[in-house]
Structures are given as C-alpha cells and as structure tokens.
Design a protein around this motif. Sequence first.
Motif, mmCIF file in Angstrom:
data_model
loop_
_atom_site.group_PDB
_atom_site.id
_atom_site.type_symbol
_atom_site.label_atom_id
_atom_site.label_comp_id
_atom_site.label_asym_id
_atom_site.label_seq_id
_atom_site.Cartn_x
_atom_site.Cartn_y
_atom_site.Cartn_z
ATOM 1 N N UNK A 420 0.836 -1.206 0.000
ATOM 2 C CA UNK A 420 0.000 0.000 0.000
ATOM 3 C C UNK A 420 0.868 1.252 0.000
ATOM 4 N N UNK A 421 1.910 1.247 0.801
ATOM 5 C CA UNK A 421 2.787 2.422 0.881
ATOM 6 C C UNK A 421 3.532 2.681 -0.416
ATOM 7 N N UNK A 422 3.701 1.634 -1.227
ATOM 8 C CA UNK A 422 4.428 1.813 -2.493
ATOM 9 C C UNK A 422 3.547 2.379 -3.600
ATOM 10 N N UNK A 423 2.242 2.411 -3.381
ATOM 11 C CA UNK A 423 1.314 2.898 -4.400
ATOM 12 C C UNK A 423 1.125 4.407 -4.269
ATOM 13 N N UNK A 424 0.723 5.030 -5.381
ATOM 14 C CA UNK A 424 0.465 6.469 -5.380
ATOM 15 C C UNK A 424 -1.028 6.786 -5.356
ATOM 16 N N UNK A 425 -1.787 5.968 -6.018
ATOM 17 C CA UNK A 425 -3.229 6.209 -6.093
ATOM 18 C C UNK A 425 -3.941 4.848 -6.079
ATOM 19 N N UNK A 426 -4.887 4.681 -5.161
ATOM 20 C CA UNK A 426 -5.490 3.365 -4.909
ATOM 21 C C UNK A 426 -7.003 3.436 -5.073
ATOM 22 N N UNK A 427 -7.551 2.427 -5.747
ATOM 23 C CA UNK A 427 -9.004 2.247 -5.839
ATOM 24 C C UNK A 427 -9.421 1.255 -4.756
ATOM 25 N N UNK A 444 -5.503 -3.542 8.781
ATOM 26 C CA UNK A 444 -4.213 -3.040 8.319
ATOM 27 C C UNK A 444 -4.378 -2.187 7.052
ATOM 28 N N UNK A 445 -5.244 -2.632 6.138
ATOM 29 C CA UNK A 445 -5.517 -1.842 4.933
ATOM 30 C C UNK A 445 -6.117 -0.484 5.313
ATOM 31 N N UNK A 446 -7.101 -0.524 6.184
ATOM 32 C CA UNK A 446 -7.778 0.699 6.587
ATOM 33 C C UNK A 446 -6.819 1.655 7.282
#
Length: 473
Positions: A420-427, A444-446
Amino acid sequence: MVLCAGPAALALVLGLWGITREHSMWRDEAATWQAAHRSLAEIRHMVDHVDVVHGVYYTVMHGVFALFGDSLITLRLPSVLATAAACALTALAGARLSGRWVGIGAGLALPVVPAVQEYAQEGRSYALVLAFVALATWLLVSALEQPSCRRWVGYAAALLIAALLNWFSLFAPAAHAVTMVWTRPGRARSIGWALAATGAVAGALPVVLISRAQAEQVSWIKPLGWSTVLGVVITVTIGALCARTPHARLPKNLRWDGPHPRVSLAAVALPLCAVPQIGLAAVSLVKPLYITRYVLFAYLGLALLIGALLATITVRIRKHPRLLLPAILAVSLLALFPTELRLRTAQSRVDDVLTAASLVAHARQTADGVLYIPAARRDTALVSPHEFAGLRDLALAQSPVESGTLKGIEAGLNDITRAIRSAQRIVLVTDPGLLQADSTRDRAKQRALAEHFALRSDRIERGRRVSVYERVK
C-alpha cells in the motif's frame, strides 16, 4: 402433457421476463460465474478447500458454459427451465393426489409465489433443488399408489441429486417421513421408502460431513429474527388451513386395501410445507442458518395445498374451474404486479458486481493499485477482469486458481502494508456505509489508507462502494 403445459408456460414467461429484463450480476451469481470458467480439475481443487456444497452445481454450469457460451442468459436459463419443470411436476402430483383441477391450480400457484419468481431468475442452484424435490415428491406419490423398484430407485436418485446440489434439501425426506407416518401405507411400501430415503441420505452424507469443515462460508447468516419467525408461522398456518379443505383430504371410504390405494394431498403437502421451514428454524436457534432459499422447496407443499383450496372454492361457488382458475390467476398476478416489477429491478437486490466493475473502470486511469474490504469484494474483479486492467492487487498473495479458493489468499500484514505504501493512487472496493474492517488484514488496509492517503472520490451504486485514495505522505 396438457395438464403440465399451463403451469410450465407461466413459469417460463415469468422467468424469461426476469432474466431478459435485468442485466446486473449479483454477488452469489458471481461465484457461479467464476467457478464455471475454471477447468474441472480447478473446480475440484476449489471444492475440496472452500465450497463443497455447490460443487455439483458448479460442474453442471461448467458444462453449460462450454456448450452455450458464458452470457447472463446462459447463467440464468437453467433456473428458469428448472422452475418450469417444478411447476409441471407439481401439477402432476396434485392431479394424482386429488384430481386434474387441483393439479392445475397447484402448478399455477407455484410460479406466482414471489420467492419462487426471485430464484427462478438467478444463476444459482436453488431452482434446480426445487425441481428435483418436486420430482422426488411426484415419484413418492406414484410409488405409494403403485410400488415398483423403478419408482423407488428414481425417488432415491432425485433426492440424492437435490442433496448434492444443496444438502439442506434433506429436509424433504424428513417431510416425507412424516407423510409415511401419517398414511401408514403398510410394511412393503414403508420398507421401500426407508431403503430409498436411506440410500439418498447415505449418498449425500460425505458432502454434509466435508461441508462442516467449511462452516465459515455461512458465518454471515444472522440469528433468527421475529420477522422470519412470523413468516414461517404465517406460511405454515395458511398451509394448515388449506389442508382442512375437502380436496386435501380423502373420503372416509378410501382405504389402503384397494388395488390402487390413495394417499391424501394433505398428508403429502402439509409436511412438505411445514417440516423444512420449522426444522431449519429450530436448527437456527442453535446455529443461525435460516435463509428462505435454503428451504425454497417448501413452497411445493404450499402450492399443492393452495391447489386444493382453489378446487374447493370452485365447487362452493359452482363455477367451472376452466373459467375460475384463469380469473384467480389474473387477479393474483395483478395484485402481485408491483412485487413482480420490483423483483426485476436492480433495487430489489444489492451487491451488483458489474456496476461496481464499471465504476472501477472509470477510476483506474490514474490509479496503480486496488484494495478490497472485505476481501470477498474481490469478486468484482474476478467477474470483470478487463475492467481492472493495469491495477495491481496490493493485498493478494495467491490467485483463486492457485489457492483453490473463490477469492484467493491475501498476503501477510507487513506485506500488505508495504504494498500500500508503495502505491500512489489506490481504488478501494467495499460496502456502502461506514467502513468496517472485521479482520486483521482489513484493519491493516484501513489503517494504512488513513495514515498515508487522502480520499479523492467516492461513489456508491447498487450495493457497492468504489473510492479513490491519493497518497499524501
């Protein structure tokens, strides 16, 4: 054939109207869609791990897709045809129990029941279970009147197929057991029934035992509520009142000592209406399991009893059934027309995976990752993978095919957080309302989204929520 034609035609018309009007796909249909696209080896592997209850149905639909293609019509048409068959068999059983017009009335009553209409237009196993229980009931009536090895074997086979499609249908032989006690048909017939029913139960027992290890699949079912209890009480009470009509009972001079002995309609229909519903409700007091579709076949008993009521009404008011039954059918359809329309709209059910996938398709252009809370919402991507092209599933460790599961296996907490931390924009694909994380992975995702991302867009349609988060730190 004439006896069956009207009920079957009505069921086909109502069913085809449903599957051609609605072009959404619901969550549980999505599971069938996913499974049907797999190889037989993959289906077997998945069944061994997570969904043995529906293994036979998935295999059947795999063959249907291979023959006719993978459209929504193909997904749902077996349910329509099965419901039509159930209506025809109900008409035959009613006619054999209490006469031609009782059979026609029963066959016409079944497809009008809203719950039957609902599952006649969905790509799931419950309409097929309805058809095979109807077949088993008709064969039971035939075997009680004129016993033969062929009829008892057919009865056992029908019960077994119904149980392999969904083993909650084993409440049907329990209802038939009450019929046997009620009628006391004699030793030979009792032994024939006992052997047939025991064989069917024994054949289904491995599925029942294996499914106990997969009990988490039904952990979402809520405890029995008062509305459910009231619905069961009302249905059984209506059935009990109909069972008191003359056409539901045998004349007192008919006994089991004739060359072709008869069994009353009430003795067959009332247990079939009451035992599955009351039995599953009683079980649900210990472990919540009551869902109407699990005992959909109980409406076979109710339909038979309504057929007896309709025949009694025609006698009382001295109108020919050929005139009265169509009139009653027309009035019933008109009275239920708002319900019938609602059943065929997207608003009647939630969890529309196709609409959610289209929302993702609009949002994916500037995103590089996707998350699902809960993980079961991954079915959106599994049904429409092309809509998720270019999006990395940030939490997935093993795909459904690799893991032999419906939704795949997610990675560990640290791996999910790192991705998650490596992504810039998440759906994010989730449920409407407040975001509720019920597992450690979902929490953890939340938490990672709350700490490192800001909400940029949020849309809710047809029971699914699609949000876009952008990294801010």
